[in-house]
Design an enzyme around this catalytic site. Structure first.
Site, PDB file in Angstrom:
ATOM      1  N   PHE A  63       2.244   8.434  -1.239  1.00  9.66           N
ATOM      2  CA  PHE A  63       1.553   7.156  -1.041  1.00  9.66           C
ATOM      3  C   PHE A  63       0.077   7.280  -1.367  1.00  9.66           C
ATOM      4  O   PHE A  63      -0.648   6.345  -1.306  1.00  9.66           O
ATOM      5  CB  PHE A  63       1.736   6.659   0.398  1.00  9.66           C
ATOM      6  CG  PHE A  63       3.195   6.557   0.783  1.00  9.66           C
ATOM      7  CD1 PHE A  63       4.125   6.085  -0.130  1.00  9.66           C
ATOM      8  CD2 PHE A  63       3.629   6.938   2.041  1.00  9.66           C
ATOM      9  CE1 PHE A  63       5.466   5.999   0.206  1.00  9.66           C
ATOM     10  CE2 PHE A  63       4.961   6.853   2.398  1.00  9.66           C
ATOM     11  CZ  PHE A  63       5.877   6.394   1.476  1.00  9.66           C
ATOM     12  N   TRP A  85       0.838  -1.199   0.000  1.00  6.29           N
ATOM     13  CA  TRP A  85       0.000   0.000   0.000  1.00  6.29           C
ATOM     14  C   TRP A  85       0.881   1.260   0.000  1.00  6.29           C
ATOM     15  O   TRP A  85       0.548   2.266  -0.609  1.00  6.29           O
ATOM     16  CB  TRP A  85      -0.892  -0.007   1.250  1.00  6.29           C
ATOM     17  CG  TRP A  85      -1.750   1.224   1.415  1.00  6.29           C
ATOM     18  CD1 TRP A  85      -3.005   1.420   0.932  1.00  6.29           C
ATOM     19  CD2 TRP A  85      -1.396   2.434   2.104  1.00  6.29           C
ATOM     20  NE1 TRP A  85      -3.462   2.670   1.276  1.00  6.29           N
ATOM     21  CE2 TRP A  85      -2.489   3.317   1.997  1.00  6.29           C
ATOM     22  CE3 TRP A  85      -0.262   2.858   2.798  1.00  6.29           C
ATOM     23  CZ2 TRP A  85      -2.491   4.582   2.560  1.00  6.29           C
ATOM     24  CZ3 TRP A  85      -0.262   4.132   3.354  1.00  6.29           C
ATOM     25  CH2 TRP A  85      -1.367   4.972   3.233  1.00  6.29           C
ATOM     26  N   HIS A  86       2.033   1.165   0.694  1.00  3.21           N
ATOM     27  CA  HIS A  86       2.891   2.338   0.791  1.00  3.21           C
ATOM     28  C   HIS A  86       3.568   2.686  -0.526  1.00  3.21           C
ATOM     29  O   HIS A  86       3.939   3.846  -0.749  1.00  3.21           O
ATOM     30  CB  HIS A  86       3.953   2.131   1.875  1.00  3.21           C
ATOM     31  CG  HIS A  86       3.432   2.350   3.259  1.00  3.21           C
ATOM     32  ND1 HIS A  86       2.772   1.378   3.976  1.00  3.21           N
ATOM     33  CD2 HIS A  86       3.448   3.445   4.073  1.00  3.21           C
ATOM     34  CE1 HIS A  86       2.414   1.862   5.157  1.00  3.21           C
ATOM     35  NE2 HIS A  86       2.801   3.112   5.238  1.00  3.21           N
ATOM     36  N   GLY A  87       3.772   1.723  -1.396  1.00  2.00           N
ATOM     37  CA  GLY A  87       4.410   2.066  -2.657  1.00  2.00           C
ATOM     38  C   GLY A  87       4.612   0.878  -3.557  1.00  2.00           C
ATOM     39  O   GLY A  87       4.689  -0.265  -3.104  1.00  2.00           O
TER      40      GLY A  87
END
Length: 487
Positions: free
Chosen positions: A487, A325-327
């Site tokens: 993000f 989800w962060h990247g």
């Protein structure tokens, strides 16, 4: 629009004045003003992506009403999946298209087949990961009949686009934030003062701590092959405080700004670097995202039911998805996986709920045992941040290898000391020590300076606030974006 910009310093008082003086008597008009202000706030960055927010708002508003009317379970599931596919479809395209394309090409190249891709120059819309999860929580809660769907389109639009937390959270639940748009709001002086205090502390964490740490962390990470083990350790330490100051600072400003308008947002950080184990760290770091994954992914997967192996499987899924989800980079997946590995011994020994209360509650100093656990947990966290900050997996492994092998080089410590003296200088370490001390003393509050100055005499209290303000202006020359915008 950045919180730490002149634009926002002009924008906020104008919206505040219109909100409390021009629209106070009409709730619908107040909500409409919030929608308009939120669209201006977001469009200031790139107005073209407003269409995504508006489309997502219309889809989820419509599906929410249909879910209420529909009794057939198969059709209700189809409606839910429509919402999920639309929202995650946008997120997947803008955020992960290039990642999957590059890995697809790499996989075929490995087997000797060359593929020429049609590359797209995709710009990632700011905040799409945050408002996507927020609207999804609404649809899922309505589907589960935990929440009545709203028929007030303006209130729902305000909930989706509420500007203080639109681009970097906290990721609010519809069950908490949406009803606040139905209730009449009156100006509360003490609430507004508390909001201003939290904004001030958030600005300090962002402008003074995060941006100062960023300067030196970037220098070390971007030229990591030039530095020895002790300097690389210093770089990882500085990045740990950069990302904490950056993101928790944003959350403080968002929560404080919301209070100015009469709203209560959920807490997002609770002094995570004072955690005594990784489980406690994750109960205190990015709380709105951690609890989102718990409620909408971990529990539907079976949660802690079904035996140890299912718990282990679900825990790894949560951490890996959280990393992704962060990247769109393997480094984030590695960071998530590493945290799952850290978590595993606590889970298997059923010690993951050991530390619920504040460390050293009611005491000035921690016990030696707590101090040792805090230092170990912080060290593990700093190590994991190397993957989070590295450009790619090769960079991360090289950084770690050079760090570990270089720690025995005595002369390298002189190089680190020279870097501190020549570039960082002594004022910065002193400022960092002061920051950590204030965070420690204020750990019983929602944010560090919430309670600690209330018993002080007014001249001392305001001297303290003006000192923070002076530091913000002193270090505020360089306008830096927030890390979590990407993000």
């Amino acid at each position: 629009m950045l919180f730490n910009s002149i634009d926002f310093a002009i924008f906020l008082p104008i919206v505040f004045a219109l909100y409390w003086f021009a629209t106070q008597k009409n709730l619908r008009l107040q909500n409409l003003l919030i929608v308009a202000a939120s669209y201006v706030f977001y469009g200031w960055w790139d107005w073209r992506f407003l269409s995504l927010i508006i489309f997502s708002t219309i889809v989820d508003y419509t599906i929410g009403i249909k879910l209420k009317e529909e009794e057939n379970q198969t059709k209700r599931k189809a409606l839910l999946w429509t919402s999920i596919l639309v929202n995650l479809g946008f997120l997947g395209f803008f955020k992960y298209y290039n990642f999957f394309q590059d890995n697809f090409i790499s996989a075929f190249s490995f087997f000797g087949s060359e593929i020429k891709p049609n590359s797209l120059n995709i710009i990632l819309p700011v905040g799409i990961s945050f408002y996507t999860f927020q609207t999804l929580s609404y649809t899922i809660d309505v589907y589960k009949r935990k929440l009545e769907p709203t028929k007030d389109f303006i209130a729902f639009s305000a909930f989706v686009s509420f500007f203080p937390q639109l681009v970097a959270g906290p990721i609010e639940r519809a069950t908490n934030l949406l009803p606040q748009f139905y209730a009449k709001r009156t100006f509360d002086y003490s609430k507004a003062v508390d909001g201003m205090r939290q904004i001030l502390w958030g600005l300090f964490k962002k402008v003074v701590i995060a941006d100062s740490c960023a300067e030196y962390a970037n220098l070390i990470f971007n030229n990591s092959t030039d530095y020895s083990g002790s300097t690389l350790a210093l770089g990882a330490f500085l990045f740990a405080f950069q990302i904490y100051g950056d993101f928790s600072g944003y959350s403080d400003i968002a929560i404080g700004t919301s209070r100015l308008f009469g709203f209560n947002l959920m807490r997002n950080f609770a002094f995570p670097y004072f955690a005594r184990d990784i489980a406690e760290f994750w109960r205190r770091w990015h709380i709105s995202l951690s609890t989102w994954f718990r409620d909408y992914l971990y529990i539907p997967l079976g949660g802690s039911r079904g035996g140890t192996m299912m718990q282990v499987r679900n825990t790894f899924i949560i951490f890996i998805v959280s990393g992704f989800w962060h990247g769109a980079n393997w480094t984030f997946i590695a960071w998530g996986t590493l945290n799952a590995i850290y978590f595993l011994p606590l889970l298997l020994t059923k010690n993951n709920r050991n530390h619920i209360e504040i460390v050293a509650q009611g005491r000035l100093l921690p016990s030696l045992r707590d101090l040792a656990f805090m230092l170990i947990t912080f060290g593990l966290t700093v190590f994991a941040w190397i993957f989070f900050r590295a450009e790619n997996m090769g960079h991360a492994f090289q950084y770690i290898q050079d760090l570990i092998l270089g720690l025995t080089d005595k002369e390298a410590y002189l190089q680190t000391l020279d870097l501190v003296v020549s570039k960082i200088r002594y004022a910065f370490p002193l400022m960092m020590m002061g920051f950590i001390l204030i965070e420690w003393l204020g750990r019983d509050g929602q944010y560090a300076i919430e309670n600690m100055t209330k018993k002080w005499k007014i001249p001392f209290r305001y001297a303290f606030y003006y000192g923070i303000l002076l530091a913000v202006f002193w270090f505020g020359g360089k306008e830096q974006e927030f890390i979590y915008f990407q993000f």
